[in-house]
Enzyme design. Structure first.
Site, PDB file in Angstrom:
ATOM      1  CB  SER A   1      -0.918   0.033   1.375  1.00  0.00           C
ATOM      2  OG  SER A   1      -1.662   1.268   1.350  1.00  0.00           O
ATOM      3  N   GLY A   2       0.516   2.296  -0.852  1.00  0.00           N
ATOM      4  CA  GLY A   2       1.476   3.390  -1.003  1.00  0.00           C
ATOM      5  C   GLY A   2       2.495   3.324  -1.861  1.00  0.00           C
TER       6      GLY A   2
ATOM      7  N   GLY B   1       2.340   2.882  -5.022  1.00  0.00           N
ATOM      8  CA  GLY B   1       2.162   3.797  -6.157  1.00  0.00           C
ATOM      9  C   GLY B   1       1.550   3.213  -7.267  1.00  0.00           C
TER      10      GLY B   1
ATOM     11  CB  SER C   1      -2.235  -9.315  -5.663  1.00  0.00           C
ATOM     12  OG  SER C   1      -1.718  -8.112  -6.496  1.00  0.00           O
TER      13      SER C   1
END
Ligand SMILES: Nc1ncnc2c1ncn2[C@@H]1O[C@H](COP(=O)(O)OP(=O)(O)OP(=O)(O)O)[C@@H](O)[C@H]1O
Ligand SMILES: [Mg+2]
Length: 210
Positions: free
Chosen positions: A36-37, A39, A108
């Site tokens: 997460s984060g 990009g 994922s």
């Protein structure tokens, strides 16, 4: 006239009007995975704009959007994450059958789930893009405040902190988003699509006239 002159002088191909498809696009699923984060959504958005500008039909399947509808019954346990990916992979496959370039953006985290998604498609139709960045960088970005919540002791099964992330072993492309700009990453993605024959070679280096 301007287009012809530019074409001759700069040896560049000038695009057909917006929205008109260039010939020879092949369908594919571009599967963005990463913390997460990292990009994923940012880069898929930049690529989408570039594909739209080139008249290449495409669509996006973003984890956050899908969890509001198709996958709203699923949480973040290992079983639910597996089911989430299974559903998205099937939808992506159907969209690829409709000749689209499908941009999937999902954390994922489990390799076997990504491999199962890959197995639904022909070998050349699934391109795994590992959007990589050090944990310290994504923690600092913390675009959704998730890392702060985990740090505060909330158990949200946050990938990379409270749940495992299994990095791809042989992705078609790895992008370290802490070491390049989104525009540079977008150009590498266009290059990947061109090198795999998904979009025409010239579409990776065309310019747009105003
Ligand atoms: N080179 C870069 N590539 C992509 N994003 C970057 C880059 N440099 C800085 N950023 C910033 O990092 C953040 C990435 O957030 P983004 O929502 O795209 O991540 P994500 O991988 O989709 O996360 P999530 O799994 O939570 O949806 C954005 O705020 C973006 O502006
Ligand atoms: Mg995202």
């Amino acid at each position: 006239v301007i287009a012809n002159a530019l074409q001759k002088t700069l040896n560049l191909r000038v695009l057909p009007p917006r929205g008109r498809a260039l010939p020879l696009q092949k369908p594919c699923v571009l599967w963005f995975t990463g913390l997460s984060g990292a990009g994923k959504s940012t880069l898929a958005g930049a690529l989408k704009d570039a594909l739209d500008a080139r008249g290449c039909p495409n669509t996006s399947l973003d984890g956050d959007v899908l969890r509001e509808g198709l996958c709203s019954d699923l949480g973040f346990s290992e079983d639910d994450r597996r089911e989430n990916i299974r559903r998205v992979a099937h939808v992506a496959g159907l969209m690829a059958r409709a000749n689209l370039v499908v941009l999937v953006t999902l954390v994922s985290p489990i390799r076997a789930s990504r491999d199962a998604a890959r197995a639904l498609l022909s070998p050349h139709e699934f391109l795994e893009v590992f959007v990589d960045a050090p944990l310290s960088v994504v923690q600092q970005r913390d675009t959704k405040g998730l890392y702060a919540r985990a740090r505060a002791g909330e158990n949200i099964q946050l990938t990379g902190v409270q749940a495992p992330y299994e990095a791809p072993e042989a992705p078609e492309l790895r992008i370290d988003s802490s070491a390049c700009t989104p525009a540079e990453a977008r150009d590498r993605l266009l290059g990947l699509l061109a090198s795999r024959g998904v979009i025409p070679q010239q579409a990776a280096r065309v310019i747009h006239l105003p």
